[in-house]
Design a protein around this motif. Structure first.
Motif, PDB file in Angstrom:
ATOM      1  N   ARG A  43      33.063  -5.616  38.848  1.00  0.00           N
ATOM      2  CA  ARG A  43      32.590  -5.192  37.253  1.00  0.00           C
ATOM      3  C   ARG A  43      32.690  -3.764  37.353  1.00  0.00           C
ATOM      4  NH1 ARG A  43      28.210  -7.503  35.201  1.00  0.00           N
ATOM      5  NH2 ARG A  43      27.455  -9.321  36.533  1.00  0.00           N
ATOM      6  N   HIS A  44      32.874  -2.545  38.387  1.00  0.00           N
ATOM      7  CA  HIS A  44      33.323  -1.666  38.071  1.00  0.00           C
ATOM      8  C   HIS A  44      34.711  -1.040  38.480  1.00  0.00           C
ATOM      9  CE1 HIS A  44      29.508  -2.382  39.221  1.00  0.00           C
ATOM     10  NE2 HIS A  44      29.470  -1.882  38.444  1.00  0.00           N
ATOM     11  N   ASN A  45      35.132   0.339  37.365  1.00  0.00           N
ATOM     12  CA  ASN A  45      35.787   0.896  37.162  1.00  0.00           C
ATOM     13  C   ASN A  45      35.905   2.292  36.726  1.00  0.00           C
ATOM     14  OD1 ASN A  45      38.313  -1.106  36.575  1.00  0.00           O
ATOM     15  ND2 ASN A  45      36.698  -0.957  35.059  1.00  0.00           N
ATOM     16  N   HIS A  46      37.091   3.242  37.879  1.00  0.00           N
ATOM     17  CA  HIS A  46      36.378   4.562  37.623  1.00  0.00           C
ATOM     18  C   HIS A  46      37.830   5.246  36.995  1.00  0.00           C
ATOM     19  CE1 HIS A  46      35.813   8.119  38.423  1.00  0.00           C
ATOM     20  NE2 HIS A  46      36.444   9.016  38.449  1.00  0.00           N
ATOM     21  N   TRP A  47      37.505   6.003  35.426  1.00  0.00           N
ATOM     22  CA  TRP A  47      38.262   6.722  35.316  1.00  0.00           C
ATOM     23  C   TRP A  47      38.188   8.112  35.514  1.00  0.00           C
ATOM     24  CZ3 TRP A  47      40.142   4.035  30.145  1.00  0.00           C
ATOM     25  CH2 TRP A  47      39.331   2.714  30.209  1.00  0.00           C
ATOM     26  N   ILE A  48      39.946   8.696  35.012  1.00  0.00           N
ATOM     27  CA  ILE A  48      40.030  10.015  34.493  1.00  0.00           C
ATOM     28  C   ILE A  48      40.085  10.370  33.490  1.00  0.00           C
ATOM     29  CG2 ILE A  48      40.585  12.404  35.342  1.00  0.00           C
ATOM     30  CD1 ILE A  48      40.983  10.690  38.269  1.00  0.00           C
ATOM     31  N   THR A  49      39.788  10.793  32.456  1.00  0.00           N
ATOM     32  CA  THR A  49      40.756  10.933  30.769  1.00  0.00           C
ATOM     33  C   THR A  49      40.621  12.502  30.946  1.00  0.00           C
ATOM     34  OG1 THR A  49      38.716  11.303  30.208  1.00  0.00           O
ATOM     35  CG2 THR A  49      40.077   9.351  30.120  1.00  0.00           C
ATOM     36  N   SER A  50      41.422  12.783  29.501  1.00  0.00           N
ATOM     37  CA  SER A  50      41.227  14.304  29.528  1.00  0.00           C
ATOM     38  C   SER A  50      41.854  13.939  28.256  1.00  0.00           C
ATOM     39  CB  SER A  50      42.781  14.872  29.989  1.00  0.00           C
ATOM     40  OG  SER A  50      42.856  15.819  29.034  1.00  0.00           O
ATOM     41  N   MET A  51      40.924  14.695  27.006  1.00  0.00           N
ATOM     42  CA  MET A  51      41.145  15.022  25.592  1.00  0.00           C
ATOM     43  C   MET A  51      40.166  16.263  25.318  1.00  0.00           C
ATOM     44  SD  MET A  51      38.156  12.722  23.062  1.00  0.00           S
ATOM     45  CE  MET A  51      39.434  11.729  21.618  1.00  0.00           C
ATOM     46  N   GLY A  52      41.100  16.880  24.531  1.00  0.00           N
ATOM     47  CA  GLY A  52      40.929  18.511  24.084  1.00  0.00           C
ATOM     48  C   GLY A  52      40.319  19.286  24.716  1.00  0.00           C
ATOM     49  N   GLY A  53      41.629  19.074  25.773  1.00  0.00           N
ATOM     50  CA  GLY A  53      40.988  20.026  27.428  1.00  0.00           C
ATOM     51  C   GLY A  53      40.151  20.055  28.168  1.00  0.00           C
ATOM     52  N   ALA A  54      39.273  18.852  27.343  1.00  0.00           N
ATOM     53  CA  ALA A  54      38.058  18.629  28.628  1.00  0.00           C
ATOM     54  C   ALA A  54      38.736  17.646  29.445  1.00  0.00           C
ATOM     55  CB  ALA A  54      36.994  17.910  27.723  1.00  0.00           C
TER      56      ALA A  54
END
Length: 158
Positions: A43-54
């Protein structure tokens, strides 16, 4: 909250499109700004994202999953708030429509500005077209999870 809805037709059978989408670790190969997706359990996922420097790290919970039909999720905890659904529609034996709908609540100045400028809409559209190229070029899925996840509270779905 902003709603984004995009679709793309891919030249693969519905089973192959669905199977590839369930291989979350491959998302960085076609999703802009996604650095890593790690499946924690069914059921669960861990995400690492980047958008506009954040840069953001957050967890998602799959609340409904039916093989070859749909996957519905929501974020849990953290300061990133979104929910969405990806649907798979068989067009014929060799073609599938993939439709992604997301409700996103941008946080921070950079993300709110990106949303106002339509960056999130364009990113999702680009992600779907990159998925199309990715799956059609591969000629087969790189993994699959075909389990059924039922909503615990149907009233809480988007």
């Amino acid at each position: 909250m902003s709603t984004v809805k995009e679709s793309v037709d891919v030249e693969v059978p519905v089973r192959m499109a669905y199977n590839q989408w369930t291989h979350f670790a491959e998302f960085p190969n076609f999703m802009e700004g996604v650095e890593e997706v790690r499946q924690l359990d069914a059921r669960h996922n861990h995400w690492i994202t980047s958008m506009g420097g954040a840069r953001r790290e957050f967890d998602t919970e799959i609340v409904d999953q039916l093989p070859d039909d749909r996957i519905t999720w929501r974020t849990i905890g953290g300061d990133t708030r979104q929910r969405g659904s990806v649907r798979f529609q068989r067009l014929d034996d060799a073609h599938t429509r993939v439709e992604l709908t997301m409700d996103v609540d941008p946080t921070g100045v950079a993300e709110k500005g990106a949303d106002m400028l339509g960056v999130i809409d364009r990113r999702v559209k680009g992600d779907l077209h990159r998925f199309k190229d990715f799956i059609e070029r591969r000629g087969g899925e790189s993994g699959a999870w075909r389990g059924r996840i039922r909503p615990e509270d149907p009233g809480s779905l988007a």
